[in-house]
Write a protein that holds these residues in place. Structure first.
Motif, mmCIF file in Angstrom:
data_model
loop_
_atom_site.group_PDB
_atom_site.id
_atom_site.type_symbol
_atom_site.label_atom_id
_atom_site.label_comp_id
_atom_site.label_asym_id
_atom_site.label_seq_id
_atom_site.Cartn_x
_atom_site.Cartn_y
_atom_site.Cartn_z
ATOM 1 N N LEU A 169 -0.777 7.084 -4.432
ATOM 2 C CA LEU A 169 -1.735 6.628 -3.426
ATOM 3 C C LEU A 169 -3.083 6.375 -4.096
ATOM 4 O O LEU A 169 -3.592 7.233 -4.814
ATOM 5 N N SER B 211 0.818 -1.215 0.000
ATOM 6 C CA SER B 211 0.000 0.000 0.000
ATOM 7 C C SER B 211 0.850 1.263 0.000
ATOM 8 O O SER B 211 0.327 2.364 -0.129
ATOM 9 N N ILE C 166 -7.810 5.943 2.465
ATOM 10 C CA ILE C 166 -6.695 5.967 3.415
ATOM 11 C C ILE C 166 -7.275 6.127 4.809
ATOM 12 O O ILE C 166 -7.704 7.214 5.198
ATOM 13 N N VAL D 134 -6.167 11.715 8.712
ATOM 14 C CA VAL D 134 -5.332 11.263 7.589
ATOM 15 C C VAL D 134 -4.498 12.415 7.048
ATOM 16 O O VAL D 134 -3.316 12.246 6.729
ATOM 17 N N ARG E 287 -3.744 2.773 7.654
ATOM 18 C CA ARG E 287 -2.915 2.897 6.456
ATOM 19 C C ARG E 287 -2.093 4.175 6.489
ATOM 20 O O ARG E 287 -0.954 4.207 6.005
ATOM 21 N N ALA E 288 -2.663 5.248 7.062
ATOM 22 C CA ALA E 288 -1.932 6.510 7.161
ATOM 23 C C ALA E 288 -0.703 6.360 8.049
ATOM 24 O O ALA E 288 0.351 6.943 7.779
#
Length: 234
Positions: free
Chosen positions: A133, A118, A137, A175, A141-142
């Protein structure tokens, strides 16, 4: 079939074994090995354990039949019950526990691999990299993005990183903060960051969230950013 035969052999052994705990230990090992194998062969848990009650019904039926035929007294029947049922219960427990733990471990490994994928920092020149990207998100994941991006830039010895947001449709305050932490961390490492692919709705959301772009270079598209960097390097 081999697994089933080995299980039946352990049950048979239990009726001639003075130390029941030794058989319980063997059953535990059998359940652990079988549970892990079920995960490897992608057998779901409900399907895998639905045959175990059949063992209880069929084997206990045989015990009942033999007890009547041989005219065993109740003490003998109860003794057989005290041996058989704990063994089967241990088999169900150890199998299910091993299945769940191994399945959890398999998912964790898969998630780790997905996390790595990712954050695909790709080198395009000796000192320029691109981080495209795509998709949603979330906070998890951030966080991976923040940690993995700095690691990859150091590994590749990049001087500039283009973060392309053209595949990102939504962003929230958390995020956005993580994203700017990435940029700040890279700045401290001497890596200059450019943002590209800012969609109108994404830009509007950032403005509404009060996110400032001061000190951050924003270029319309990834193509334009790479073209500019190529010209600058030349």
């Amino acid at each position: 079939m081999k697994i089933r035969i080995s299980f039946l052999e352990l049950i048979a052994e239990a009726f001639f074994q003075s130390d029941i705990q030794e058989i319980i230990s063997k059953i535990h090992t059998w359940g652990q090995t079988t549970g892990e194998s079920a995960v490897e062969y992608e057998v779901d848990l409900s399907t895998a354990i639905q045959s175990l009650p059949v063992y209880r019904e069929k084997i206990w039926g045989v015990i009942e039949e033999v007890s009547i035929k041989e005219n065993f007294d109740l003490t003998t029947v109860f003794q057989a019950s005290r041996i058989f049922h704990p063994i089967l219960d241990e088999a169900v427990y150890s199998f299910s526990l091993a299945y769940v733990n191994h399945h959890k471990h398999t998912l964790e490994v898969a998630m780790k691999e997905m996390d790595e994928l990712s954050v695909p920092v790709v080198r395009v020149t000796d000192d320029v990299g691109v981080l495209p990207l795509i998709g949603a998100i979330d906070t998890h994941r951030a966080t991976i993005l923040r940690d993995r991006t700095t690691e990859r830039c150091l590994e590749l010895q990049l001087e500039r990183l283009v973060i392309d947001l053209s595949g990102v449709h939504m962003i929230d305050t958390m995020v956005a903060q993580k994203l700017f932490q990435v940029i700040q961390s890279l700045r401290l490492l001497g890596v200059k960051t450019l943002l590209t692919g800012m969609r109108p709705e994404l830009a509007q959301t950032m403005v509404q969230l009060g996110i400032s772009f001061d000190g951050i270079e924003v270029i319309g598209s990834l193509k334009d950013a790479l073209k500019k960097l190529t010209i600058t390097q030349t």
